[in-house]
Write an enzyme that holds these catalytic residues in place. Structure first.
Site, PDB file in Angstrom:
ATOM      1  N   ASP A   1       0.852  -1.188   0.000  1.00 32.05           N
ATOM      2  CA  ASP A   1       0.000   0.000   0.000  1.00 32.05           C
ATOM      3  C   ASP A   1       0.890   1.240   0.000  1.00 32.05           C
ATOM      4  OD1 ASP A   1      -1.819   2.144   0.928  1.00 32.05           O
ATOM      5  OD2 ASP A   1      -3.216   0.506   1.318  1.00 32.05           O
TER       6      ASP A   1
ATOM      7  N   HIS B   1     -10.293  -5.557  -2.348  1.00 35.66           N
ATOM      8  CA  HIS B   1      -8.926  -5.769  -1.846  1.00 35.66           C
ATOM      9  C   HIS B   1      -8.965  -6.109  -0.370  1.00 35.66           C
ATOM     10  CE1 HIS B   1      -9.961  -1.481  -1.773  1.00 35.66           C
ATOM     11  NE2 HIS B   1      -9.254  -1.377  -0.659  1.00 35.66           N
TER      12      HIS B   1
HETATM   13  P1  DGP Z   1      -9.714   1.379   0.790  1.00 35.19           P
HETATM   14  O1  DGP Z   1      -9.801   2.720   1.462  1.00 35.19           O
HETATM   15  O2  DGP Z   1     -10.107   0.223   1.691  1.00 35.19           O
HETATM   16  O3  DGP Z   1     -10.449   1.388  -0.521  1.00 35.19           O
HETATM   17  O4  DGP Z   1      -8.171   1.157   0.497  1.00 35.19           O
HETATM   18  C1  DGP Z   1      -7.525   1.659  -0.620  1.00 35.19           C
HETATM   19  C2  DGP Z   1      -6.054   1.630  -0.332  1.00 35.19           C
HETATM   20  O5  DGP Z   1      -5.363   1.784  -1.556  1.00 35.19           O
HETATM   21  C3  DGP Z   1      -5.546   2.733   0.589  1.00 35.19           C
HETATM   22  O6  DGP Z   1      -4.975   2.166   1.772  1.00 35.19           O
HETATM   23  C4  DGP Z   1      -4.489   3.462  -0.211  1.00 35.19           C
HETATM   24  C5  DGP Z   1      -4.181   2.497  -1.324  1.00 35.19           C
HETATM   25  N1  DGP Z   1      -3.819   3.095  -2.583  1.00 35.19           N
HETATM   26  C6  DGP Z   1      -4.447   4.111  -3.217  1.00 35.19           C
HETATM   27  N2  DGP Z   1      -3.882   4.361  -4.402  1.00 35.19           N
HETATM   28  C7  DGP Z   1      -2.869   3.453  -4.526  1.00 35.19           C
HETATM   29  C8  DGP Z   1      -1.909   3.212  -5.552  1.00 35.19           C
HETATM   30  O7  DGP Z   1      -1.861   3.841  -6.598  1.00 35.19           O
HETATM   31  N3  DGP Z   1      -1.021   2.200  -5.319  1.00 35.19           N
HETATM   32  C9  DGP Z   1      -1.028   1.457  -4.166  1.00 35.19           C
HETATM   33  N4  DGP Z   1      -0.119   0.506  -4.041  1.00 35.19           N
HETATM   34  N5  DGP Z   1      -1.927   1.674  -3.187  1.00 35.19           N
HETATM   35  C10 DGP Z   1      -2.831   2.659  -3.371  1.00 35.19           C
END
Ligand code: DGP
Length: 114
Positions: A31, A100
């Site tokens: 993340d 996720h």
């Molecule tokens: P949620 O709020 O449960 O939908 O979690 C989404 C998660 O995704 C949050 O913890 C931040 C992460 N995130 C957002 N954009 C990106 C990205 O471009 N790459 C990665 N690896 N994580 C991301």
């Protein structure tokens, strides 16, 4: 070509991510906004927006996400203490609409969650 789903773009390899695990149907990557020292996202490669949208045919795929969590926890050395979180819908904190699992570890977790 980029889609309107960030996680589909990561699956397609057109958006960078630090991948930690991959199978034919599942991908996991770190993340970018971690809320724990170990914070990994485990996604089905198939686009499904929310847990509320899964169908009976997705049962095996959902099981693969849990099996991936077990393997990744082992890889990360956190098998004895980790938390899995799935947010469903904006009011529950979901911001990316592609299912996720959050795998969180390496810090003390409280209960109930916020
Ligand atoms: P949620 O709020 O449960 O939908 O979690 C989404 C998660 O995704 C949050 O913890 C931040 C992460 N995130 C957002 N954009 C990106 C990205 O471009 N790459 C990665 N690896 N994580 C991301």
């Amino acid at each position: 070509m980029a889609t309107d789903c960030i996680f589909c773009d990561i699956v397609a390899g057109i958006r960078p991510a630090t991948k930690v695990y991959e199978t034919e149907k599942v991908l996991a990557f770190r993340d970018t906004q971690p809320v724990a020292p170990t914070h990994i996202l485990i996604v089905p490669k198939k686009h499904i927006a929310r847990i509320a949208d899964i169908e009976t045919d997705d049962a095996s795929l959902m099981g693969e996400l849990l099996l991936a969590a077990k393997v990744i926890a082992g890889q990360e050395g956190v098998s004895d203490g980790f938390r899995l979180v799935v947010n469903n819908g904006p009011s529950a904190g979901q911001s990316i609409f592609h299912i996720h699992l959050h795998l969180l570890a390496d810090r003390r977790m409280s209960w109930p969650p916020g």
